[in-house]
Scaffold this active site. Structure first.
Site: not given
Ligand code: GCW
Length: 841
Positions: A187, A307, A311, A361, A385, A390, A418, A567
């Site tokens: 992923e 996790k 999501e 968010r 994070k 994100d 990413e 989102w």
């Molecule tokens: O940024 C998003 C990503 C997902 C990822 C998620 C996360 C693993 O697009 O692909 O899933 O974060 O950090 O859990």
């Protein structure tokens, strides 16, 4: 190993080295990354004339054997010298290798310093009348880190004769996370398939896994989560655990401990219980028995990463329980074994109502985790994070990092790019991470930078540190681009010492990777250090987010994709203005999650720095920034500036061809930079055109919407090609392309050159979809000038910002009236589509 057999091995290795000088053993394709041990020049070697030939290592532990072999390998590669291993001190100068305890046995008279776990001491001292180089660790792992530190010094041609240095990691947790799926896909991985898994099993050949562990150990990483945080419950199945144990075996010699991501519903989905409620005693014993089973197979197992409720992943909310309830049940199962749970704070509702301006968010992690401060067990670390959304190109540091005073924390950084060009774009992330690490949370009105919070220093936590999402793959160069691995290097160096500067880290990596030529190093450092601001310039400005297609690939431009969906990556751009109002006074209240002093930096427009303006405030396009530009003009200017800078990157790289070695790595990087040059223009045009259309305010410099050298494909003479609409329209020039659709087997677009005769650059903008390998041919006045196959594997099968690609042909002699003809042959689903041609003097 007995001395005689060691000598036999050494002679054989020497013989091999004669046949294949070490730098030829691996053609330079990036596999060795920063561990090349390339031979130093004669003059540089002279500095190490007094380097000992004897290496004294008393213990036989696995890590000490690794340390010994690595030192021998590095010294052989860089200095062309063979080290001789001894058990006792010889009557000559020597290298003493081992833990402080080993050292004490060898030379009791030495005054060694106290060292924290994983720390090491490097020193030059007289022992029995001889100069000795001491490499001593608090533990075996520390000794290994000491060896790598010495080898770096040799690579940097730093003299060792006055060495007196003690190093300790700032953070106990220095882990990478790899988001590998058991089927072998990764992923958000951009460097090939998994080095761990294939077809639902652990690979038979794990040599890449142990080479990876070597890379990690060389920069002090001590743990690796090997599977996706979106975890497959099968990872805990009785037949899978012995397979995982094989990966742990491959890591062990490098002091890297294996951990795994687990699915919280495993007691039910895998274990056959009718619940996974963390407060159910059956669930508790299930986790306990599972942990015991793991430790029987992997005695040095590092722990679990979770996790949950994120999501679509199952989590404690299904039973009305909290993340602390869930983390603790797993943690208690591991606690007896002395290991930990990393529980991710990336928990949010992805079905937020976008119509409600108070929804945000960015608030989620704090809202959910802050009330739980003090409720987590001591062997839980909340993994946060670095920003509240994100991994966007610019975010403030997550306020949660500043508010958990009674909870262990780790900062999660994303090494895999990413949202940062997916390793096709050069984007060195260390300067961005430094901003998060240096972000001062002003807890209790005193200096409390994030780096000192996560290390545990500020709130006196025993545990804490760094987690980096690495996602290396089977590609020879690990990450899909020899330059991208600079981010893995930088992440690890910061986890060891977050006070290192970006410039320092960039320079270390550059010299280890490309050698010590000062001109080459300066050039590469300059490229690295300006690459993130450059990427920001041509993607998402002023804190608005990356502006990429967030519903699909997260790669090319997709300004509107973040809006009107749940989102929550909203920037709220409309006809009048842009930005999220997150203030306490009129917005979502997110600013209130920071300490009072930090609130002051962001609550008012006047105080907020330009770089984060749109993250915190909604303003009209005509709002004047501190730079005195309007927001809209800043958007235009930064995008042109960013794209222009990438053009310079190409030239800079070309200028050092002979200095860095014209090898496979060089060519690879050149190709990527040229691609990036074209794609930065795709970004520039898409974003600028979108904002021009939205705001109706023209570019004061007249560039946006005017490309004097551009000829739209749809305005050329078409044979077989048909005009098609591209969605979203700003991702193709004029919103249209021409496509060679079935049944046409070959198509052509042509135009007669109307300018004055001379030499030109020809730029062909075409679409390289990933569902075929179309062919292109460029014919000028009847002569073929160029041909290529569109066989890149960009992340889309459609025409648009992900697939729009540029082919540049230099030095084209054109006469007035010459026909320029582009022929396309589709393949599979790929339509050999064209966007435009530019003819530039
Ligand atoms: O940024 C998003 C990503 C997902 C990822 C998620 C996360 C693993 O697009 O692909 O899933 O974060 O950090 O859990």
């Amino acid at each position: 190993m007995k001395r005689s057999s060691f000598l036999r091995v050494a002679y054989f290795a020497g013989f091999l080295a004669l046949l294949f000088p070490s730098h030829k053993l691996h053609a330079d394709n990036g596999y060795d990354a920063w561990l090349r041990y390339a031979p130093l020049k004669e003059a540089e070697r002279a500095k190490f004339a007094a380097f000992p030939s004897a290496l004294v290592a008393r213990s036989d532990s696995l890590l000490l054997q690794t340390s010994q072999k690595e030192l021998i390998r590095g010294v052989r590669g860089m200095l062309g010298r063979e080290l001789r291993v001894e058990k006792e001190l010889p009557k000559e100068s020597a290298i003493l290798l081992g833990t402080l305890a080993d050292l004490h046995l060898l030379a009791p008279e030495l005054h060694a310093p106290e060292l924290r776990a994983d720390g090491f001491w490097l020193a030059n001292d007289r022992i029995n009348g001889h100069d000795c180089l001491i490499i001593a660790g608090a533990t075996d792992r520390g000794t290994l880190y000491g060896v790598f530190a010495v080898l770096r010094k040799i690579a940097f041609v730093e003299g060792l004769s006055h060495l007196q240095e003690q190093q300790e990691p700032a953070n106990p947790i220095r882990w990478v996370n790899d988001w590998d799926n058991l089927d072998g896909r990764i992923e958000r991985g951009y460097g090939g398939r998994s080095i761990f898994f294939e077809n639902g099993s652990v690979r038979t050949d794990l040599s890449r896994a142990s080479d990876y562990a070597r890379l990690l150990a060389s920069v002090g990483i001590n743990g690796c989560i090997v599977n996706n945080v979106n975890a497959d419950p099968r990872v805990l199945a009785p037949d899978f655990l012995p397979q995982l144990a094989r990966i742990a075996d491959a890591f062990r010699a490098w002091g890297v401990r294996l951990g795994i991501s687990v699915d919280l519903s495993s007691p039910k989905s895998l274990g056959g219980l009718d619940t996974f409620d963390p407060l159910d005693p059956r669930v508790q014993s299930w986790w306990k028995e599972k942990a015991d089973e793991i430790y029987r197979l992997i005695p040095d197992f590092a722990g679990f990463l979770v996790k949950a409720d994120s999501e679509g992943r199952p989590g404690p909310s299904s039973y009305g329980r909290t993340p602390a309830d869930a983390a603790n049940v797993v943690a208690r199962a591991l606690q007896l074994h002395g290991s930990i749970v990393m529980y991710r704070a990336f928990v949010y509702d992805h079905h937020l109502d976008w119509r409600n301006p108070k929804n945000d968010r960015a608030r989620a992690a704090y809202d959910i985790f802050h009330p739980l401060d003090g409720k987590f067990d001591d062997n839980v670390i909340v993994q946060i994070k670095h920003g509240p959304i994100d991994f966007q190109v610019r975010e403030p540091a997550s306020p949660l990092l500043g508010t958990l005073e009674k909870t262990n924390e780790a900062i999660e950084l994303q090494i895999t790019q990413e949202y940062m060009g997916q390793q096709r774009h050069l984007c060195f992330l260390v300067p961005m991470w430094k901003e998060a690490l240096d972000f001062d949370m002003r807890v209790g009105d005193r200096a409390t930078p994030v780096k000192n919070i996560v290390s545990g220093q500020i709130f006196h936590r025993a545990l804490g540190g760094f987690a980096g999402v690495a996602n290396v793959g089977l590609d020879a160069n690990w990450m899909g681009n020899p330059m991208a691995i600079a981010n893995l290097y930088g992440f690890a160096r910061l986890a060891w010492d977050p006070n290192l500067s970006s410039a320092n880290i960039a320079d270390e990596w550059t010299r280890l990777t490309f050698g010590n030529d000062p001109v080459a190093d300066r050039t590469i450092d300059a490229m690295l250090l300006s690459s993130w601001p450059t990427y920001e310039n041509y993607t998402g400005p002023l804190g608005a987010g990356t502006l990429t297609d967030i519903l699909g690939s997260h790669y090319g431009p997709g300004v509107e994709s973040s809006e009107r969906n749940g989102w929550g990556q909203w920037h709220r751009a409309d006809h009048d203005g842009i930005g999220m109002d997150r203030t306490i006074a009129t917005g979502t209240g997110y600013v209130g999650q920071y300490s009072p002093e930090v609130q002051k930096e962001f609550e008012t427009l006047a105080a907020t720095p330009d770089s984060l303006l749109l993250f915190f405030h909604h303003v009209p396009y005509t709002y004047r920034l501190k730079s005195s530009k309007t927001v809209i003009q800043h958007i235009y200017d930064s995008h042109y500036k960013g794209a222009e800078r990438v053009r310079e990157f190409v030239k800079m790289w070309e200028s050092i061809r002979n200095l860095v070695g014209d090898d496979e790595r060089y060519e690879f990087v050149l190709k990527r930079l040229r691609y990036q040059e074209g794609h930065a223009i795709v970004w520039r045009d898409a974003v600028c055109n979108w904002f021009l259309r939205m705001s109706g305010i023209p570019d004061a410099k007249g560039r946006v919407g005017h490309s004097p050298h551009r000829i739209e494909a749809e305005s050329m003479q078409l044979q077989g090609y048909v005009p098609v609409d591209v969605e979203p329209s700003e991702t193709a020039s004029g919103g249209k392309a021409v496509a060679c659709q079935p049944p046409a087997g070959e198509c052509a677009a042509s135009v007669d050159f109307r300018g004055s005769s001379g030499t030109y650059q020809l730029k062909i903008q075409y679409f390289d979809q990933n569902n075929g390998k179309a062919k292109f041919r460029v014919v000028v006045a009847g002569h073929q000038l160029d041909e290529w196959v569109a066989d890149d594997t960009l992340p889309n099968s459609k025409l648009g910002g992900d697939t729009s690609t540029r082919r540049q042909i230099n030095g084209v002699k054109l006469h007035q009236g010459d026909e320029i003809r582009i022929e396309g042959t589709p393949d599979g689903g790929e339509l050999a589509a064209l966007d435009y041609v530019e003819i530039e003097p």
